[in-house]
Scaffold this active site. Structure first.
Site, mmCIF file in Angstrom:
data_model
loop_
_atom_site.group_PDB
_atom_site.id
_atom_site.type_symbol
_atom_site.label_atom_id
_atom_site.label_comp_id
_atom_site.label_asym_id
_atom_site.label_seq_id
_atom_site.Cartn_x
_atom_site.Cartn_y
_atom_site.Cartn_z
ATOM 1 N N GLN A 100 39.968 -3.011 19.123
ATOM 2 C CA GLN A 100 40.404 -2.897 20.511
ATOM 3 C C GLN A 100 39.247 -3.145 21.471
ATOM 4 O OE1 GLN A 100 43.284 0.673 20.944
ATOM 5 N NE2 GLN A 100 42.163 1.103 19.047
ATOM 6 N N HIS A 121 42.144 -7.162 22.322
ATOM 7 C CA HIS A 121 42.095 -7.222 23.783
ATOM 8 C C HIS A 121 41.168 -8.315 24.298
ATOM 9 C CE1 HIS A 121 43.335 -2.736 23.545
ATOM 10 N NE2 HIS A 121 44.396 -3.513 23.614
ATOM 11 N N CYS A 166 44.304 -23.671 34.332
ATOM 12 C CA CYS A 166 44.443 -24.661 33.261
ATOM 13 C C CYS A 166 44.225 -24.074 31.874
ATOM 14 C CB CYS A 166 43.489 -25.825 33.491
ATOM 15 S SG CYS A 166 41.732 -25.368 33.396
ATOM 16 N N GLY A 177 37.215 5.389 15.137
ATOM 17 C CA GLY A 177 36.683 5.483 16.492
ATOM 18 C C GLY A 177 37.672 5.175 17.593
ATOM 19 N N SER A 178 38.913 5.569 17.424
ATOM 20 C CA SER A 178 39.920 5.334 18.467
ATOM 21 C C SER A 178 40.856 6.527 18.575
ATOM 22 C CB SER A 178 40.740 4.074 18.157
ATOM 23 O OG SER A 178 41.772 3.910 19.114
ATOM 24 N N ASN A 195 37.583 9.909 13.649
ATOM 25 C CA ASN A 195 37.383 9.904 15.093
ATOM 26 C C ASN A 195 36.873 11.266 15.549
ATOM 27 O OD1 ASN A 195 37.837 8.439 17.714
ATOM 28 N ND2 ASN A 195 39.123 10.212 18.120
ATOM 29 N N GLY A 248 37.440 14.126 17.754
ATOM 30 C CA GLY A 248 38.535 14.664 18.553
ATOM 31 C C GLY A 248 39.893 14.167 18.079
#
Length: 316
Positions: free
Chosen positions: A136, A154, A165, A253-254, A279, A281
């Site tokens: 991400q 992303h 163009c 890590g997300s 991760n 949290g």
């Protein structure tokens, strides 16, 4: 003996400096639970075609701040919010402000290097463990590490696209055009944001000049998905296809607060593909995971890689 003592002192100082730099953007957390790490290691070892998704928590250890980390993310440190896609498209002033800040922050942002976790995941690909990696992040650190089986969900700030163009060009080339158009513009900035820009006032950016597309004169934009925009459907479906060939999914890590990433955890559950999460949290997909480790990526992933490779060598 004296040289040895000096070496130990320098080593301790280096470790202290690393910890100090990490503390700026990486949330405080307890050491990983050894039992949870062992379960994650077993999870990885059992997989033959692992689908990995990474988020901002993997890059904070390279010195890039994120948005949501408790106490250290952009939302916790300031009241500033990232630019919205609609605002960028409709407002020339918004584009000038964005590009001026991005121009000033680019030299530092583009100089960040992959950390131990990026390199470990790259090694995993080389060893045939990793089936596909979707990130991400827009910082190009996985690509810098050498990752090939990679999708940047992303986009990437190192590329620029014309909204007219659709021509894609290099951000490095655009930096040279900025310098040529603004030879005497040298405003002092402060702070750093997750998307690579810095903090400048509206007065500071008022004289900044932004070039149009060389090809058609259209609006230039980073080839990234801004907030309020949507990820290309064909890209999402291609990742669903990659996921369907995996036998396990690892999220690193997300927090998965953004649906564009969370949808892949939902798809894995739908297909009966087990999920593990590393991760700091809670995450949006904790209830879907068979293994959850609350720890810093760099404290866990490289060690799991090493242990896994060692076990595979013993088996062979």
């Amino acid at each position: 003996m004296w040289i040895t003592k000096c070496a130990l002192v320098l080593q301790k100082q280096s470790i202290a400096l690393i910890r100090c730099s990490l503390s700026e953007y990486v949330p405080v957390c307890r050491p990983a639970d050894p039992n949870e790490v062992e379960r994650l290691q077993d999870f990885v070892l059992c997989s033959q075609r692992l689908f990995v998704m990474t988020g901002a928590g993997i890059s904070t250890e390279s010195g890039i701040p994120d948005y949501r980390s408790e106490g250290v993310g952009l939302y916790a440190r300031t009241e500033r919010r990232p630019i919205q896609h609609a605002e960028f498209v409709r407002s020339q002033d918004a584009r000038r402000r964005y590009w001026a800040r991005n121009f000033r922050g680019w030299p530092q942002f583009s100089s960040h290097k992959p950390n131990a976790t990026h390199m470990a995941l790259y090694n995993w690909e080389n060893n045939g463990k990793l089936h596909w990696l979707v990130t991400q992040n827009v910082d190009a650190l996985h690509a810098k590490a050498g990752q090939r089986r990679l999708t940047e969900l992303h986009g990437c700030t190192h590329r620029v696209i014309c909204l007219g163009c659709q021509t894609v060009s290099s951000r490095v080339e655009l930096q040279e055009r900025f310098i040529a158009l603004n030879p005497s513009w040298n405003e002092q900035a402060y702070g750093v944001a997750p998307d690579g820009d810095v903090f400048l006032t509206d007065e500071q950016v008022s004289s900044f000049r932004v070039p149009p597309c060389d090809n058609c004169g259209g609006i230039l934009k980073p080839q990234v998905t801004f907030f309020g925009d949507t990820v290309n459907r064909e890209l999402v479906f291609s990742l669903y296809e990659n996921l369907s060939h995996a036998d396990a999914m690892l999220i690193v890590g997300s927090s998965l607060q953004v649906y564009s990433g969370y949808r892949f955890a939902l798809k894995a559950q739908e297909k009966g593909i087990p999920i593990a999460i590393l991760n700091i949290g809670p995450t949006r997909a904790d209830h879907l995971a068979v293994v959850k480790v609350n720890a810093r990526c760099g404290d866990v992933i490289p060690k799991i890689m090493s242990a896994t490779e060692h076990l595979q060598e013993n088996v062979s």
